[in-house]
Design a protein around this motif. Structure first.
Motif, mmCIF file in Angstrom:
data_model
loop_
_atom_site.group_PDB
_atom_site.id
_atom_site.type_symbol
_atom_site.label_atom_id
_atom_site.label_comp_id
_atom_site.label_asym_id
_atom_site.label_seq_id
_atom_site.Cartn_x
_atom_site.Cartn_y
_atom_site.Cartn_z
ATOM 1 N N GLU A 23 0.738 -1.328 0.096
ATOM 2 C CA GLU A 23 0.027 0.003 0.028
ATOM 3 C C GLU A 23 0.852 1.202 0.197
ATOM 4 O OE1 GLU A 23 -4.014 1.092 2.559
ATOM 5 O OE2 GLU A 23 -2.114 0.704 3.938
ATOM 6 N N PHE A 24 0.626 2.277 -0.861
ATOM 7 C CA PHE A 24 1.038 3.376 -1.041
ATOM 8 C C PHE A 24 0.236 4.521 -0.795
ATOM 9 C CE2 PHE A 24 3.006 0.602 -3.940
ATOM 10 C CZ PHE A 24 4.304 0.486 -3.956
ATOM 11 N N ILE A 25 0.786 5.355 0.286
ATOM 12 C CA ILE A 25 -0.182 6.388 0.806
ATOM 13 C C ILE A 25 0.528 7.815 0.794
ATOM 14 C CG2 ILE A 25 -1.618 7.536 2.735
ATOM 15 C CD1 ILE A 25 -2.037 4.729 3.709
ATOM 16 N N LEU A 26 0.106 8.640 0.122
ATOM 17 C CA LEU A 26 0.623 10.042 0.005
ATOM 18 C C LEU A 26 -0.233 10.974 0.581
ATOM 19 C CD1 LEU A 26 2.394 11.518 -3.003
ATOM 20 C CD2 LEU A 26 0.496 12.954 -1.857
ATOM 21 N N VAL A 27 0.081 11.607 1.470
ATOM 22 C CA VAL A 27 -0.757 12.804 2.320
ATOM 23 C C VAL A 27 -0.098 14.321 1.630
ATOM 24 C CG1 VAL A 27 -1.547 13.722 4.367
ATOM 25 C CG2 VAL A 27 -0.799 11.308 4.215
ATOM 26 N N ASP A 28 -1.068 14.927 1.125
ATOM 27 C CA ASP A 28 -0.553 16.054 0.344
ATOM 28 C C ASP A 28 -1.000 17.341 1.062
ATOM 29 O OD1 ASP A 28 0.585 17.358 -1.957
ATOM 30 O OD2 ASP A 28 -1.374 18.316 -2.279
ATOM 31 N N GLY A 29 -0.375 18.423 1.581
ATOM 32 C CA GLY A 29 -0.777 19.237 2.162
ATOM 33 C C GLY A 29 -1.053 20.718 1.322
ATOM 34 N N GLY A 30 -1.852 20.246 0.258
ATOM 35 C CA GLY A 30 -2.227 21.320 -0.497
ATOM 36 C C GLY A 30 -1.178 21.916 -1.614
ATOM 37 N N SER A 31 -0.513 21.016 -2.173
ATOM 38 C CA SER A 31 0.396 21.469 -3.252
ATOM 39 C C SER A 31 -0.355 21.841 -4.442
ATOM 40 C CB SER A 31 1.196 19.952 -3.639
ATOM 41 O OG SER A 31 2.051 19.393 -2.829
ATOM 42 N N THR A 32 0.537 23.100 -4.796
ATOM 43 C CA THR A 32 0.069 23.986 -5.932
ATOM 44 C C THR A 32 0.749 23.415 -7.239
ATOM 45 O OG1 THR A 32 1.442 25.590 -5.646
ATOM 46 C CG2 THR A 32 -0.635 25.776 -4.623
ATOM 47 N N ASP A 33 1.651 22.518 -7.133
ATOM 48 C CA ASP A 33 2.185 22.065 -8.336
ATOM 49 C C ASP A 33 1.826 20.795 -8.750
ATOM 50 O OD1 ASP A 33 3.436 20.558 -6.678
ATOM 51 O OD2 ASP A 33 5.532 21.005 -6.873
ATOM 52 N N GLY A 34 2.572 20.030 -9.434
ATOM 53 C CA GLY A 34 2.150 18.739 -9.929
ATOM 54 C C GLY A 34 2.502 17.287 -8.914
ATOM 55 N N THR A 35 2.726 17.606 -7.733
ATOM 56 C CA THR A 35 3.215 16.880 -7.004
ATOM 57 C C THR A 35 2.168 15.428 -6.825
ATOM 58 O OG1 THR A 35 4.044 18.226 -5.302
ATOM 59 C CG2 THR A 35 3.425 15.824 -4.544
ATOM 60 N N VAL A 36 0.724 15.576 -6.937
ATOM 61 C CA VAL A 36 -0.031 14.391 -6.890
ATOM 62 C C VAL A 36 -0.125 13.808 -8.222
ATOM 63 C CG1 VAL A 36 -2.496 13.687 -6.609
ATOM 64 C CG2 VAL A 36 -1.571 15.431 -5.113
ATOM 65 N N GLY A 37 0.042 14.479 -9.407
ATOM 66 C CA GLY A 37 -0.088 13.818 -10.733
ATOM 67 C C GLY A 37 1.348 13.220 -11.047
ATOM 68 N N VAL A 38 2.362 13.664 -10.415
ATOM 69 C CA VAL A 38 3.348 12.878 -10.756
ATOM 70 C C VAL A 38 3.568 11.556 -9.988
ATOM 71 C CG1 VAL A 38 5.964 12.768 -10.187
ATOM 72 C CG2 VAL A 38 4.945 14.952 -11.180
ATOM 73 N N ALA A 39 2.982 11.763 -8.797
ATOM 74 C CA ALA A 39 2.826 10.406 -8.013
ATOM 75 C C ALA A 39 2.051 9.384 -8.443
ATOM 76 C CB ALA A 39 2.570 10.785 -6.566
ATOM 77 N N ARG A 40 1.010 10.011 -9.118
ATOM 78 C CA ARG A 40 -0.139 9.037 -9.947
ATOM 79 C C ARG A 40 0.400 8.348 -11.065
ATOM 80 N NH1 ARG A 40 -5.688 12.685 -8.214
ATOM 81 N NH2 ARG A 40 -6.051 11.184 -6.292
ATOM 82 N N ASP A 41 1.505 8.990 -11.612
ATOM 83 C CA ASP A 41 2.002 8.809 -13.023
ATOM 84 C C ASP A 41 2.960 7.272 -12.777
ATOM 85 O OD1 ASP A 41 0.785 10.321 -14.626
ATOM 86 O OD2 ASP A 41 2.539 11.829 -14.297
ATOM 87 N N VAL A 42 3.505 7.487 -11.607
ATOM 88 C CA VAL A 42 4.405 6.423 -11.004
ATOM 89 C C VAL A 42 3.621 5.338 -10.472
ATOM 90 C CG1 VAL A 42 6.506 5.957 -9.536
ATOM 91 C CG2 VAL A 42 6.411 8.000 -10.694
ATOM 92 N N ILE A 43 2.958 5.590 -9.722
ATOM 93 C CA ILE A 43 2.113 4.562 -9.075
ATOM 94 C C ILE A 43 0.751 4.674 -9.169
ATOM 95 C CG2 ILE A 43 1.596 3.246 -6.801
ATOM 96 C CD1 ILE A 43 4.671 4.004 -5.709
ATOM 97 N N PRO A 44 -0.319 4.239 -10.029
ATOM 98 C CA PRO A 44 -1.496 4.711 -10.304
ATOM 99 C C PRO A 44 -2.373 4.234 -9.199
ATOM 100 C CG PRO A 44 -0.298 3.612 -12.164
ATOM 101 C CD PRO A 44 0.439 3.214 -11.018
#
Length: 255
Positions: A23-44
């Motif tokens: 299980e991979f869990i990313l907790v985001d603090g309201g990023s305004t860049d592409g942090t979440v998108g990049v993470a999903r590209d690597v681990i859908p």
């Protein structure tokens, strides 16, 4: 993995994670860049959680609360921590540890990022913690750690998803110190493993030496006072080093 505007780093960390993670869990603090998108590209199928409050501590606690696996590893998204070291944390847990801390000051560990001032501050805080709680920690303020899901309850944190609480103690960088001390007070079996901290890949750290060092010092004082007030404090705790992969029990009354 707590994140805030780590678009240039998070992909490198996720790509370097060892196989076998359920299980991979990313907790985001309201990023305004592409942090979440990049993470999903690597681990859908990565689980993405948005923080209810601000701060690294709140992000970590939200991740712990959301985890469904029996073992949890917390790692930063800036590339300073080597995912290959996760195996050492899991090995310590195989040997019985319930809470495992990475240490830059054990043989085999190190850092190219920590300044001389921060090193001195860390040693100072370690000394206070070890004197207050009869521990033998070598690196109190490092964020690479692992724990069992069951042990998370020992940290007794407020609901990380309750935004009405405002900013609570433990939501900031004091989180590592608080966890280390509460693990001791709860009698968890604790281990340290060597860890090497590299420079962050890109960007600048949000850590402030004096502000966050002061928060860690305040945490030690508050947690020590709570021991003195509590008639039900544990009679003993586990303190462990990975030398020989042996866990050594020490009592609160021992020097």
């Amino acid at each position: 993995m707590p994140t805030f505007n780590e678009e240039l780093n998070v992909g490198h960390v996720l790509e370097a994670l060892p196989p076998g993670i359920d299980e991979f869990i990313l907790v985001d603090g309201g990023s305004t860049d592409g942090t979440v998108g990049v993470a999903r590209d690597v681990i859908p199928d990565i689980v993405v959680i948005q923080q209810a409050r601000r701060g690294k501590g709140n992000a970590l606690v939200a991740g712990f609360a959301s985890a469904s696996c029996e073992r949890i590893v917390a790692i930063d998204a800036d590339g300073s921590m080597d995912p290959a070291e996760i195996a050492a944390f899991l090995s310590a847990m195989d040997d019985g540890a319930e809470y495992v801390r990475g240490s830059r000051f054990l043989p085999g560990g190190g850092s190219t990022d920590i300044t001389r001032l921060r090193t001195l501050g860390n040693h100072f805080l370690n000394g206070i913690a070890n004197a207050f709680f009869r521990t033998a920690y070598t690196d109190l303020c490092y964020g690479f750690n692992a724990m069992t899901k069951e042990s998370v309850e020992a940290f007794d944190f407020p609901d990380p998803f309750n935004s009405s609480l405002g900013h609570v103690w433990g939501d900031g960088f004091e989180i590592e110190t608080m966890m280390s001390i509460r693990a001791v007070k709860a009698g968890l079996k604790i281990a340290e493993v060597p860890s090497f901290e590299a420079d962050r890949l890109n960007g600048e750290s949000n850590l402030n030496t004096f502000r966050d060092g002061g928060r860690c010092l305040r945490t030690l004082i508050v947690e020590r006072m709570s021991v003195a007030r509590s008639a039900g404090a544990p009679d003993s705790f586990w303190n462990a080093r990975t030398a020989g992969n042996t866990l050594h029990r020490r009592g609160l009354g021992q020097a």
